[in-house]
Scaffold this motif. Structure first.
Motif, PDB file in Angstrom:
ATOM      1  N   ARG B 123       0.807  -1.215   0.000  1.00 23.29           N
ATOM      2  CA  ARG B 123       0.000   0.000   0.000  1.00 23.29           C
ATOM      3  C   ARG B 123       0.846   1.274   0.000  1.00 23.29           C
ATOM      4  NH1 ARG B 123      -5.518   0.887   1.007  1.00 23.29           N
ATOM      5  NH2 ARG B 123      -6.173  -1.212   1.450  1.00 23.29           N
ATOM      6  N   MET B 130      -0.682   6.446  -7.033  1.00 22.24           N
ATOM      7  CA  MET B 130      -2.023   7.002  -6.937  1.00 22.24           C
ATOM      8  C   MET B 130      -1.991   8.523  -6.885  1.00 22.24           C
ATOM      9  SD  MET B 130      -3.993   4.487  -7.078  1.00 22.24           S
ATOM     10  CE  MET B 130      -5.556   5.218  -6.611  1.00 22.24           C
ATOM     11  N   PHE B 135       0.275   9.434 -13.812  1.00 20.71           N
ATOM     12  CA  PHE B 135       0.494   7.999 -13.894  1.00 20.71           C
ATOM     13  C   PHE B 135      -0.792   7.311 -14.298  1.00 20.71           C
ATOM     14  CE2 PHE B 135       2.002   3.914 -12.740  1.00 20.71           C
ATOM     15  CZ  PHE B 135       3.369   4.039 -12.847  1.00 20.71           C
ATOM     16  N   LEU B 137      -3.548   4.560 -14.335  1.00 15.08           N
ATOM     17  CA  LEU B 137      -3.964   3.506 -13.418  1.00 15.08           C
ATOM     18  C   LEU B 137      -4.161   2.185 -14.148  1.00 15.08           C
ATOM     19  CD1 LEU B 137      -6.454   5.501 -11.213  1.00 15.08           C
ATOM     20  CD2 LEU B 137      -4.071   5.001 -10.796  1.00 15.08           C
ATOM     21  N   THR B 178      -4.403  -4.683 -12.882  1.00  9.60           N
ATOM     22  CA  THR B 178      -3.947  -3.309 -13.083  1.00  9.60           C
ATOM     23  C   THR B 178      -3.865  -2.627 -11.726  1.00  9.60           C
ATOM     24  OG1 THR B 178      -6.174  -2.439 -13.333  1.00  9.60           O
ATOM     25  CG2 THR B 178      -5.084  -3.178 -15.339  1.00  9.60           C
ATOM     26  N   ILE B 180      -5.430  -0.164 -10.573  1.00  8.23           N
ATOM     27  CA  ILE B 180      -6.720   0.129  -9.941  1.00  8.23           C
ATOM     28  C   ILE B 180      -7.357  -1.165  -9.428  1.00  8.23           C
ATOM     29  CG2 ILE B 180      -8.320   0.018 -11.918  1.00  8.23           C
ATOM     30  CD1 ILE B 180      -8.253   2.939  -9.567  1.00  8.23           C
ATOM     31  N   ASN B 181      -7.169  -2.278 -10.153  1.00  8.63           N
ATOM     32  CA  ASN B 181      -7.668  -3.566  -9.657  1.00  8.63           C
ATOM     33  C   ASN B 181      -7.012  -3.895  -8.324  1.00  8.63           C
ATOM     34  OD1 ASN B 181      -7.417  -5.001 -12.963  1.00  8.63           O
ATOM     35  ND2 ASN B 181      -9.156  -3.995 -11.980  1.00  8.63           N
ATOM     36  N   LEU B 183      -5.711  -1.888  -6.094  1.00 10.43           N
ATOM     37  CA  LEU B 183      -6.216  -1.055  -5.014  1.00 10.43           C
ATOM     38  C   LEU B 183      -7.605  -1.523  -4.590  1.00 10.43           C
ATOM     39  CD1 LEU B 183      -4.960   1.464  -3.655  1.00 10.43           C
ATOM     40  CD2 LEU B 183      -6.721   2.759  -4.833  1.00 10.43           C
ATOM     41  N   ASP B 184      -8.396  -1.866  -5.591  1.00 11.43           N
ATOM     42  CA  ASP B 184      -9.740  -2.363  -5.339  1.00 11.43           C
ATOM     43  C   ASP B 184      -9.691  -3.629  -4.484  1.00 11.43           C
ATOM     44  OD1 ASP B 184     -12.452  -2.333  -5.578  1.00 11.43           O
ATOM     45  OD2 ASP B 184     -12.474  -3.504  -7.419  1.00 11.43           O
ATOM     46  N   ASN B 187      -8.645  -2.931  -0.947  1.00 11.85           N
ATOM     47  CA  ASN B 187      -9.688  -2.276  -0.167  1.00 11.85           C
ATOM     48  C   ASN B 187     -10.772  -3.236   0.265  1.00 11.85           C
ATOM     49  OD1 ASN B 187      -8.577   0.213  -0.148  1.00 11.85           O
ATOM     50  ND2 ASN B 187      -9.701   0.963  -1.911  1.00 11.85           N
ATOM     51  N   SER B 188     -11.006  -4.275  -0.538  1.00  8.35           N
ATOM     52  CA  SER B 188     -12.160  -5.106  -0.242  1.00  8.35           C
ATOM     53  C   SER B 188     -11.771  -6.504   0.218  1.00  8.35           C
ATOM     54  CB  SER B 188     -13.052  -5.198  -1.478  1.00  8.35           C
ATOM     55  OG  SER B 188     -12.328  -5.739  -2.537  1.00  8.35           O
TER      56      SER B 188
END
Lengths: 364, 386
Positions: B123, B130, B135, B137, B178, B180-181, B183-184, B187-188
């Protein structure tokens, strides 16, 4: 340049409708989604629908007041409704708050351009060049602004549709579920931030006297409201579906979503194109608020014409936009507190109160 | 008057050049891939693969006859440069010292992270990407056992290592994640990221003359890497994640005494979380797949529907075993929720999830999982050699 004292320029209700659409929707898709997400989480897309109630109230009071006083703007008829002194005080409140909104809009535009596209360009140049063309447009009068919107808004709407379609391959429907998992309350909390945007329909009050077909304005402003709500909801949904849980961690999720577009490895990096249209929209928005501010101020001061104060007010705006907001965090605190509370009071509830008094005085 | 206006308009064109933020192509270094390593002293080493646009070399000399160099007028020669520092930006500052052009992030497609660094947590490292608005994502993220720098430095004969990795990701045979994936997922729940390795170089060539490829997957618990799973298990994970695109499955049924291979036409997996009346949580994984037989080395006569049934059963058995295997490793051993079970419960039972999400770490490893796998064999191929 010949200065026209008696306003003969006329715009149509349709033009005003799309002018207002661009003036409201454009900034509502930028930083607002992140704020709504912070309290509504994955239900944040629904918040604009709740907030649109404020739009209905505002449009209702403004158009009704407009029909009572078809030749006056908000500043002019408030004196007639609640008395001269109270009217001046209310007018001052309204103008000061509108100045703060105009500053915020200017700042958002500058921040956006600086943060994402031109980081080394001085803020003064970014804002100054925009204020310069706005000054020109506003001095040319309301007809010019309306025609500008008529040309630009369809392109902006097309750009929005384009973004929506291009993001469809990256959509994951799971990201939106559970819908209202914690009830409606989070979405209502999220709407706290978007209320202001719907209160901005108040700017209609400054364009109504220039209308050539006042009878149609109710229809077109509600169509405008519908389109604004739809734009906000669809853009929020598509950003959420493409970015998922990360939506809340991005300052302006839609920009990242646009950056994320990658169709077959050749249609990518299109953010600059999309955002060029966004800037066209920001131009309309800034124009509308500067127009309201200058016309309102000139009427508050009982000037015969607003043109002489266009340049000073725009100068003030640019200056304050640079001084007033030290950084993004400070802006967000301002938006979450002052704008969330004061915005609806000044833009929605006080006009409603005005309408109430006018109603008592004049009857239906 | 008109002349003055025209002159004024023409002069205002000068403003359009964007004096402060011009990015001339011959003044920027296009970063294609970035590799992040951790050194023994805790410092971070950042390596970037840079494409330097070069003028066409005329007669096409050297080894650029692989079809990439023609047409568009310029050959891009990748180079790798390195900088060290306490954080990524700190290292980038050092990196800029050894790159004569301005680093340009807009085309970064690949991020490679060293395993040791991944074990300390992702992270904090992802934060830079981020926050940097330039950059993309869409960049793919990988983990590698050795040094990330070495991966970027491979002398691939086709195109640059970053492009090779992008292509592998887009093939979607293994995991593709990716930024963003990632980070997703963080987060979950927990994340799984593709892990890369060098293809063993041919005998006569240098050890660096090869390409990187996705060999396995790294499993993350919270944001720290806890282990790896093989390519076989990764397929199982992909099944559960409903991310199977194209694959061949080979089964060996007892009755037929030989292999039967099938190609997968459609596969769909659904996670069905259940909270039973006694309060126990359970996950039902429903997988449905349609397949075609593409090879038959067994004795089974595929014209007989009964035999198709046998094949079908064998396939279901095989898939069940594959998924069970992946579950055993990831759920029981690593205790990492890379399948998104938690999210599935969140979606279906938002209230109960809200109450229990803080104990999810305890619920998840002991969660009862039921596999409900149903395969269809649709066709037996255009003909046969039997």
């Amino acid at each position: 340049m010949e200065i026209n004292l008696n306003r003969s320029e006329k715009i149509s209700s349709f033009q005003l409708g799309i002018l207002i659409y661009a003036a409201i929707a454009v900034t509502a898709i930028l930083y607002l989604p992140a704020s709504s997400y912070s309290s509504a989480e994955r239900d944040f897309w629904f918040s604009p629908i709740i907030s649109s109630l404020f739009g209905i109230l505002t449009i209702f009071s403004v158009t009704k007041l407009g029909s009572y006083y078809p030749h006056d703007t908000l500043i002019q008829y408030s004196g007639k409704i609640i008395g001269k002194i109270a009217g001046k005080i209310w007018g001052a409140l309204f103008l000061i708050y509108t100045l703060s909104i105009a500053i915020q809009v200017t700042w958002q535009y500058g921040e956006f351009v600086n943060a994402y596209f031109l980081p080394r360009t001085p803020r003064v140049v970014v804002l100054g060049s925009m204020a310069f063309i706005c000054a020109y447009a506003i001095r040319q009068g309301v007809e010019v602004i309306a025609r500008l919107a008529q040309i630009l808004t369809p392109i902006i709407i097309l750009a929005f549709i384009f973004v929506f379609i291009l993001l469809l391959p990256d959509v994951d429907l799971n990201h939106i579920q559970p819908i209202f998992g914690n009830g409606l309350l989070p979405a209502i909390k999220g709407s706290f931030f978007s209320n202001l945007w719907f209160g901005e329909f108040i700017v209609l009050a400054f364009f109504l006297p220039s209308l050539k077909d006042q009878k149609n304005i109710k229809k077109w402003s509600f169509i405008s409201l519908l389109l604004v709500t739809m734009t906000m909801v669809l853009m929020n949904i598509i950003a959420l579906l493409a970015l998922g849980n990360s939506t809340g961690e991005l300052n302006a999720p839609l920009i990242n979503a646009v950056q994320y577009i990658d169709i077959g490895n050749f249609l990518s990096h299109i953010e600059a194109v999309v955002m060029a249209f966004w800037i066209a929209g920001a131009f309309i928005k800034i124009n509308v608020f500067y127009y309201v501010l200058t016309v309102g101020t000139s009427q508050w001061l009982n000037l015969t014409d607003y043109r002489p104060i266009v340049i000073p007010i725009l100068f003030l705006n640019v200056l304050l936009a640079i001084w007033f907001v030290p950084n993004v965090s400070a802006y967000q605190v301002f938006m979450h507190t002052i704008d969330g509370i004061v915005g609806p009071i000044i833009y929605t509830f006080l006009p409603l109160f005005l309408l109430f008094i006018a109603f008592i005085r004049k009857g239906w | 008057m008109t002349t003055i206006r025209i002159v004024f308009i023409l002069m205002s064109c000068l403003l359009l050049t964007g004096c402060w933020d011009r990015n001339e192509l011959n003044e920027i270094a296009l970063v294609r891939g970035i590799g992040i390593d951790i050194l023994n002293n805790g410092q971070i080493e950042v390596s970037v693969e840079i494409s330097v646009p070069k003028a066409p070399s005329g007669s096409g000399g050297g080894g650029e006859s692989d079809g990439m160099a023609q047409g568009s007028g310029g050959i891009t020669l990748p180079t790798v440069r390195t900088g060290r520092g306490v954080t990524i930006p700190d290292a980038l500052e050092k990196l800029q010292e050894v790159i004569p052009r301005k680093i340009f992030w807009g085309h970064t497609e690949v991020i490679i992270i060293n395993e040791n660094l991944a074990k300390t947590g992702l992270r904090d490292k992802m934060d830079y990407f981020m926050r940097n608005p330039r950059f993309r994502l869409h960049a793919f993220v990988f983990v590698t056992k050795g040094k990330a720098k070495d991966m970027l430095g491979l002398e691939t004969s086709l195109y640059s290592p970053s492009e090779v990795l992008t292509d592998f990701s887009e093939e979607k045979v293994m995991l593709h994640v990716t930024l963003i994936n990632l980070l997703d997922m963080l987060n979950s729940g927990d994340a799984a990221i593709p892990m890369i390795k060098k293809v063993p170089p041919q005998k006569k060539s240098k050890p660096t003359q090869t390409i990187p490829f996705i060999k396995s997957s790294a499993v993350f618990k919270n944001d720290k890497m806890v282990g790896t799973i093989s390519d076989k298990l990764t397929r199982g994970v992909k099944w559960i994640q409903n991310d199977i695109e194209e694959t061949q499955v080979t089964v060996n049924s007892k009755k037929g005494e030989g292999y039967i291979s099938m190609t997968l036409l459609r596969a769909e997996t659904k996670l069905e979380p259940v909270i039973k009346k006694d309060g126990k949580w359970k996950m039902i994984i429903k997988a449905r797949t349609d397949d075609d037989i593409i090879l038959n080395e067994s004795h089974l006569n595929l014209k007989d529907p009964q035999n198709i049934k046998i094949v079908k059963k064998a396939l279901e058995k095989k898939l069940t075993a594959r998924l069970q295997h992946a579950l055993d490793k990831v759920q029981k051993d690593y205790k990492a929720d890379v399948f998104g079970f938690g999210e599935a419960f969140h979606r279906k039972y938002p209230k109960q999830w809200k109450e229990s999400k803080d104990h999810w770490d305890e619920i998840y490893p002991n969660l009862e999982v039921e596999l409900d796998i149903h395969a269809n064999v649709l066709r037996t191929g255009a003909g046969s050699a039997h």
